[in-house]
Design a protein around this motif. Sequence first.
Motif, PDB file in Angstrom:
ATOM      1  N   ASN A  64       0.815  -1.218   0.000  1.00  0.00           N
ATOM      2  CA  ASN A  64       0.000   0.000   0.000  1.00  0.00           C
ATOM      3  C   ASN A  64       0.851   1.271   0.000  1.00  0.00           C
ATOM      4  O   ASN A  64       0.444   2.308   0.525  1.00  0.00           O
ATOM      5  N   SER A  69       5.378   2.763  -8.537  1.00  0.00           N
ATOM      6  CA  SER A  69       4.912   2.780  -9.922  1.00  0.00           C
ATOM      7  C   SER A  69       3.618   1.989 -10.050  1.00  0.00           C
ATOM      8  O   SER A  69       3.304   1.120  -9.227  1.00  0.00           O
ATOM      9  N   GLU A  70       2.890   2.265 -11.110  1.00  0.00           N
ATOM     10  CA  GLU A  70       1.587   1.633 -11.320  1.00  0.00           C
ATOM     11  C   GLU A  70       1.683   0.110 -11.300  1.00  0.00           C
ATOM     12  O   GLU A  70       0.790  -0.572 -10.785  1.00  0.00           O
ATOM     13  N   GLU A  71       2.778  -0.421 -11.825  1.00  0.00           N
ATOM     14  CA  GLU A  71       2.910  -1.888 -11.904  1.00  0.00           C
ATOM     15  C   GLU A  71       3.004  -2.553 -10.544  1.00  0.00           C
ATOM     16  O   GLU A  71       2.756  -3.755 -10.408  1.00  0.00           O
ATOM     17  N   LYS A  73       1.418  -1.223  -7.650  1.00  0.00           N
ATOM     18  CA  LYS A  73       0.328  -0.806  -6.772  1.00  0.00           C
ATOM     19  C   LYS A  73      -0.542  -1.985  -6.353  1.00  0.00           C
ATOM     20  O   LYS A  73      -0.904  -2.835  -7.172  1.00  0.00           O
ATOM     21  N   LYS A  75       0.244  -4.497  -4.596  1.00  0.00           N
ATOM     22  CA  LYS A  75       0.934  -5.785  -4.529  1.00  0.00           C
ATOM     23  C   LYS A  75       2.036  -5.746  -3.470  1.00  0.00           C
ATOM     24  O   LYS A  75       2.773  -4.753  -3.386  1.00  0.00           O
ATOM     25  N   GLY A 106      10.025   3.001  -8.367  1.00  0.00           N
ATOM     26  CA  GLY A 106       9.365   4.097  -9.064  1.00  0.00           C
ATOM     27  C   GLY A 106       9.547   5.436  -8.389  1.00  0.00           C
ATOM     28  O   GLY A 106       8.988   6.451  -8.826  1.00  0.00           O
ATOM     29  N   TYR A 107      10.340   5.480  -7.334  1.00  0.00           N
ATOM     30  CA  TYR A 107      10.570   6.727  -6.606  1.00  0.00           C
ATOM     31  C   TYR A 107      11.862   6.599  -5.812  1.00  0.00           C
ATOM     32  O   TYR A 107      12.406   5.507  -5.632  1.00  0.00           O
TER      33      TYR A 107
END
Length: 404
Positions: A64, A69-71, A73, A75, A106-107
Motif C-alpha cells: 500500500n 509505480s503503477e505496476e 500498486k 501488490k 518508481g521513486y
Amino acid sequence: MSRTLQILTLCLLVTVTSCKEEYPDLEDGLYAEIVTSKDTMVAKLFYKKVPVTVANFVALAEGNHPMVSEEFKGKPFYDSLTFHRVMDKFMIQGGDHTATGSGNPGYKFTADFDPSLKHDKGGILSMANGGGINTNGSQFFITEVPYPSLDAYDAEGNLKPCDQPRVSCHSVFGELVKGIEVQDSISNVKVGARNKPLENVYITKVNIIRKGSDAKSFNAAKTFEEQLPVVEEEFAKIKEDARLKAEEEQRIREEKTAEASKALKPILDEYNSKTTTLASGLKKYVITEGTGAKVKEGDKAMISYEGYFTDGRLFDSNDQSVAEKYGMFDQRRLDANMYGPTEMPIRKDAQMIAGFKEAIASMKVGERAFFYIPSHLAYGERGRGGIKPNTDLTFILEMTGIAE
C-alpha cells in the motif's frame, strides 16, 4: 452430535485458532518476518526512531505504498524477489525487482537517521542507496559483521557529509531478533559476477507483525506521506547550516593564512637572500646543520616538510602545528596518521618533482634547510591542483632520520 452443537464447536475452534499468537516470546513492537528459500528471519523495526524509513519498508511489504509505480500498486513488493548481492563477512542485499542492483520501486526518498542506530553487529537491517540521503528506494541489506563506515553519523555524533562522493550514509531501521543463522547461510552461498548468487536465494514473503496497541496503530502509508516532508525540511536545514559553517571555517582559514603568511614572508625572503644556487637552478640555505649521516641513493629519508608559495602562503605540510597555524589542519589526515615525518625514497626515479628530489638528496640527518625551487623544477607549465602553471615554490625541510 446435533447440528447446533457442531456449529458451536466449529466456532470455538476458529476462535481458538485466531487467538493463537504468532511468536509469543517477542515483546510489543513492529516486526518484519522475512521468509526466504533458506528459512525465516524476523527483524524488529525501529519505527519510533526512524518512522519514515520503517514506513517505507512496511508499506512496500504490505502493498500500500503511496509512491510506487503503477505496476507495483496493490501488490506486496518484496514477495518472490531475491537476494541479488551477497558478500560473505559483509552483508546480503535484496529488494530489487530487476535483481541487478539498479532497480527501484518508481521513486526515491530521503531516509531519516538516528545516531543511536549503528552498523555495530551482525543482523542489522539497513537501507541500500545510490549515494546520498535522498537516493533510497526499496533495496535493503542485512549485515553479517559490524561495519561502522556505513553509519550516517561519525564517532563524535556529527552527521557526515552524506551528499559528497565516496561518503557512505545508510539508515539503520531494524535488527534481526530471530534467524541470524539464516543470514549467515545466505551470505555463504556461492556467488558469481557482481556478487550475485549462482543459484537464486528467494525472499518468499515479507510479513509485517504488529504486537501491542502502539504497533497496531502504526499506519505506514500515512506516516510516510506525513513525515517525509518533515525529514526533507530537516535535512535541508542541516545542509544549509553545514554550508554556513563551511563558509565561516573558510573565512577563519583565510584570516589565519593571511596573518601567518604576512609574518613568514620576511623570513623566507631573508633565507632566500642567503641561498646558494646549484647547477640545476635549485637554491639552498642551511638553517640548522645536520650532525648525522648524509643520505645516499637507495636510502629512505624521514622528512618533515613545509611547502610555501613565495608570498608566504602555505600549500602543504606534514607538520600538524604548521597546518594548524595556517588554518589547514585536517582531522582525517590526523586520523590516518599522516602528520609527522614522512618516509621518502632517495632515488632518481622517485615520483616527486625534480627540485624536491634534488633537495632531499643533498641533505643529511638532523639538517633543516630552506629551498627555493624554480617552476621548471616544480610543476612547470602545467601546474597541479592548487598550484598554478609556472609557479616557483619554497620549502623548509628537516631530515629527522633514515628509515631501516
